[in-house]
Design a protein around this motif. Sequence first.
Motif, PDB file in Angstrom:
ATOM      1  N   TYR A  21       0.822  -1.048  -0.116  1.00 39.56           N
ATOM      2  CA  TYR A  21       0.041  -0.160   0.068  1.00 39.56           C
ATOM      3  C   TYR A  21       0.857   1.246   0.058  1.00 39.56           C
ATOM      4  CZ  TYR A  21      -4.703  -1.898   0.295  1.00 39.56           C
ATOM      5  OH  TYR A  21      -5.867  -2.829   0.078  1.00 39.56           O
ATOM      6  N   ALA A  22       2.138   1.223   0.574  1.00 45.35           N
ATOM      7  CA  ALA A  22       2.902   2.390   0.712  1.00 45.35           C
ATOM      8  C   ALA A  22       3.418   2.557  -0.562  1.00 45.35           C
ATOM      9  CB  ALA A  22       3.977   2.028   1.792  1.00 45.35           C
ATOM     10  N   VAL A  23       3.873   1.675  -1.313  1.00 37.64           N
ATOM     11  CA  VAL A  23       4.576   1.802  -2.742  1.00 37.64           C
ATOM     12  C   VAL A  23       3.316   2.101  -3.806  1.00 37.64           C
ATOM     13  CG1 VAL A  23       5.441   0.540  -4.700  1.00 37.64           C
ATOM     14  CG2 VAL A  23       6.182   0.042  -2.571  1.00 37.64           C
ATOM     15  N   ILE A  24       2.117   1.909  -3.527  1.00 34.45           N
ATOM     16  CA  ILE A  24       1.055   2.306  -4.397  1.00 34.45           C
ATOM     17  C   ILE A  24       0.608   3.754  -3.890  1.00 34.45           C
ATOM     18  CG2 ILE A  24      -1.387   2.351  -4.767  1.00 34.45           C
ATOM     19  CD1 ILE A  24      -1.024  -0.710  -4.276  1.00 34.45           C
ATOM     20  N   TYR A  25       0.482   4.194  -2.767  1.00 36.29           N
ATOM     21  CA  TYR A  25       0.330   5.436  -2.450  1.00 36.29           C
ATOM     22  C   TYR A  25       1.284   6.631  -2.895  1.00 36.29           C
ATOM     23  CZ  TYR A  25      -4.187   4.928  -0.343  1.00 36.29           C
ATOM     24  OH  TYR A  25      -5.453   4.498  -0.120  1.00 36.29           O
ATOM     25  N   MET A  26       2.838   5.823  -2.742  1.00 38.70           N
ATOM     26  CA  MET A  26       3.862   6.688  -3.305  1.00 38.70           C
ATOM     27  C   MET A  26       3.710   7.181  -4.864  1.00 38.70           C
ATOM     28  SD  MET A  26       7.320   5.965  -0.908  1.00 38.70           S
ATOM     29  CE  MET A  26       6.983   4.003  -1.104  1.00 38.70           C
ATOM     30  N   LEU A  27       3.378   5.981  -5.503  1.00 40.79           N
ATOM     31  CA  LEU A  27       3.499   6.285  -6.854  1.00 40.79           C
ATOM     32  C   LEU A  27       2.252   7.200  -7.107  1.00 40.79           C
ATOM     33  CD1 LEU A  27       3.891   2.622  -8.183  1.00 40.79           C
ATOM     34  CD2 LEU A  27       5.219   4.525  -8.597  1.00 40.79           C
ATOM     35  N   ILE A  28       1.009   7.098  -6.595  1.00 43.24           N
ATOM     36  CA  ILE A  28      -0.037   8.221  -6.962  1.00 43.24           C
ATOM     37  C   ILE A  28       0.465   9.385  -6.489  1.00 43.24           C
ATOM     38  CG2 ILE A  28      -2.371   8.663  -6.226  1.00 43.24           C
ATOM     39  CD1 ILE A  28      -2.795   5.723  -5.998  1.00 43.24           C
ATOM     40  N   THR A  29       1.071   9.522  -5.250  1.00 43.32           N
ATOM     41  CA  THR A  29       1.482  10.843  -4.941  1.00 43.32           C
ATOM     42  C   THR A  29       2.492  11.473  -5.936  1.00 43.32           C
ATOM     43  OG1 THR A  29       1.300  10.233  -2.513  1.00 43.32           O
ATOM     44  CG2 THR A  29       2.582  12.196  -3.092  1.00 43.32           C
ATOM     45  N   GLY A  30       3.456  10.700  -6.391  1.00 44.06           N
ATOM     46  CA  GLY A  30       4.372  10.964  -7.297  1.00 44.06           C
ATOM     47  C   GLY A  30       3.718  11.679  -8.694  1.00 44.06           C
ATOM     48  N   ILE A  31       2.720  11.020  -9.157  1.00 40.13           N
ATOM     49  CA  ILE A  31       2.035  11.468 -10.337  1.00 40.13           C
ATOM     50  C   ILE A  31       0.986  12.639  -9.882  1.00 40.13           C
ATOM     51  CG2 ILE A  31      -0.136  10.881 -11.637  1.00 40.13           C
ATOM     52  CD1 ILE A  31       0.835   8.005 -11.398  1.00 40.13           C
ATOM     53  N   VAL A  32       0.510  12.915  -8.841  1.00 40.63           N
ATOM     54  CA  VAL A  32      -0.204  14.066  -8.390  1.00 40.63           C
ATOM     55  C   VAL A  32       0.727  15.151  -8.234  1.00 40.63           C
ATOM     56  CG1 VAL A  32      -1.558  15.273  -6.545  1.00 40.63           C
ATOM     57  CG2 VAL A  32      -2.078  13.006  -7.290  1.00 40.63           C
ATOM     58  N   SER A  50       6.955  24.477  -2.953  1.00 42.43           N
ATOM     59  CA  SER A  50       7.563  23.437  -2.036  1.00 42.43           C
ATOM     60  C   SER A  50       6.332  23.109  -0.712  1.00 42.43           C
ATOM     61  CB  SER A  50       8.720  23.971  -1.043  1.00 42.43           C
ATOM     62  OG  SER A  50       9.701  24.099  -1.984  1.00 42.43           O
ATOM     63  N   MET A  51       5.674  24.233  -0.399  1.00 44.19           N
ATOM     64  CA  MET A  51       4.453  24.101   0.489  1.00 44.19           C
ATOM     65  C   MET A  51       3.439  23.251  -0.189  1.00 44.19           C
ATOM     66  SD  MET A  51       4.237  27.765   2.533  1.00 44.19           S
ATOM     67  CE  MET A  51       2.870  27.709   2.305  1.00 44.19           C
ATOM     68  N   ILE A  52       3.065  23.409  -1.383  1.00 46.14           N
ATOM     69  CA  ILE A  52       2.155  22.755  -2.187  1.00 46.14           C
ATOM     70  C   ILE A  52       2.372  21.344  -2.307  1.00 46.14           C
ATOM     71  CG2 ILE A  52       0.920  22.474  -4.507  1.00 46.14           C
ATOM     72  CD1 ILE A  52       1.155  25.578  -4.591  1.00 46.14           C
ATOM     73  N   VAL A  53       3.577  21.005  -2.769  1.00 53.02           N
ATOM     74  CA  VAL A  53       4.198  19.804  -2.711  1.00 53.02           C
ATOM     75  C   VAL A  53       4.048  19.080  -1.491  1.00 53.02           C
ATOM     76  CG1 VAL A  53       5.957  18.249  -3.223  1.00 53.02           C
ATOM     77  CG2 VAL A  53       5.396  20.095  -4.853  1.00 53.02           C
ATOM     78  N   GLY A  54       4.602  19.782  -0.359  1.00 58.35           N
ATOM     79  CA  GLY A  54       4.549  18.933   1.012  1.00 58.35           C
ATOM     80  C   GLY A  54       3.161  18.852   1.536  1.00 58.35           C
ATOM     81  N   ILE A  55       2.179  19.748   1.039  1.00 57.70           N
ATOM     82  CA  ILE A  55       0.886  19.363   1.589  1.00 57.70           C
ATOM     83  C   ILE A  55       0.192  18.165   0.749  1.00 57.70           C
ATOM     84  CG2 ILE A  55      -1.643  20.500   1.598  1.00 57.70           C
ATOM     85  CD1 ILE A  55      -0.373  23.158   1.809  1.00 57.70           C
ATOM     86  N   ALA A  56       0.620  17.905  -0.412  1.00 54.56           N
ATOM     87  CA  ALA A  56       0.270  16.936  -1.305  1.00 54.56           C
ATOM     88  C   ALA A  56       0.543  15.570  -0.613  1.00 54.56           C
ATOM     89  CB  ALA A  56       0.546  17.259  -2.792  1.00 54.56           C
ATOM     90  N   VAL A  57       1.888  15.721  -0.370  1.00 62.16           N
ATOM     91  CA  VAL A  57       2.578  14.414   0.315  1.00 62.16           C
ATOM     92  C   VAL A  57       2.067  14.171   1.722  1.00 62.16           C
ATOM     93  CG1 VAL A  57       4.718  13.657   1.199  1.00 62.16           C
ATOM     94  CG2 VAL A  57       4.668  14.808  -0.978  1.00 62.16           C
ATOM     95  N   PHE A  58       1.785  15.179   2.576  1.00 56.87           N
ATOM     96  CA  PHE A  58       1.100  14.889   3.876  1.00 56.87           C
ATOM     97  C   PHE A  58      -0.299  14.577   3.805  1.00 56.87           C
ATOM     98  CE2 PHE A  58      -1.057  16.633   7.573  1.00 56.87           C
ATOM     99  CZ  PHE A  58      -0.206  15.955   8.518  1.00 56.87           C
ATOM    100  N   ILE A  59      -1.020  14.981   2.909  1.00 55.22           N
ATOM    101  CA  ILE A  59      -2.515  14.333   2.454  1.00 55.22           C
ATOM    102  C   ILE A  59      -2.415  12.989   2.051  1.00 55.22           C
ATOM    103  CG2 ILE A  59      -4.508  14.513   1.259  1.00 55.22           C
ATOM    104  CD1 ILE A  59      -3.892  17.650   1.125  1.00 55.22           C
ATOM    105  N   SER A  60      -1.368  12.625   1.254  1.00 54.51           N
ATOM    106  CA  SER A  60      -1.343  11.151   0.690  1.00 54.51           C
ATOM    107  C   SER A  60      -0.976  10.437   1.966  1.00 54.51           C
ATOM    108  CB  SER A  60      -0.394  11.041  -0.432  1.00 54.51           C
ATOM    109  OG  SER A  60       0.846  11.160   0.007  1.00 54.51           O
TER     110      SER A  60
END
Length: 70
Positions: A21-32, A50-60
């Motif tokens: 599940y971590a790998v799946i979510y990391m791939l989806i986060t990378g695409i987003v 950087s804040m926008i990218v950090g927020i996207a990673v935090f939400i994922s």
Amino acid sequence: MDLIQEAMKLPVDNFLGMLIYAVIYMLITGIVVSLALRFIPNRLPYTVKSMIVGIAVFISLIVWWNTIIK
């Protein structure tokens, strides 16, 4: 294949399922994140990007953790 299907059943109670599940979510986060960086205008400062990218990673990460706990 049966091992992977068994590991993916919710709730996840093993390390292999959490890893998958971590790998799946990391791939989806990378695409987003890559899509977000493509469409964020270049005139914005680097810190805002950087804040926008950090927020996207935090939400994922929150979504990933809620999926595993569920």
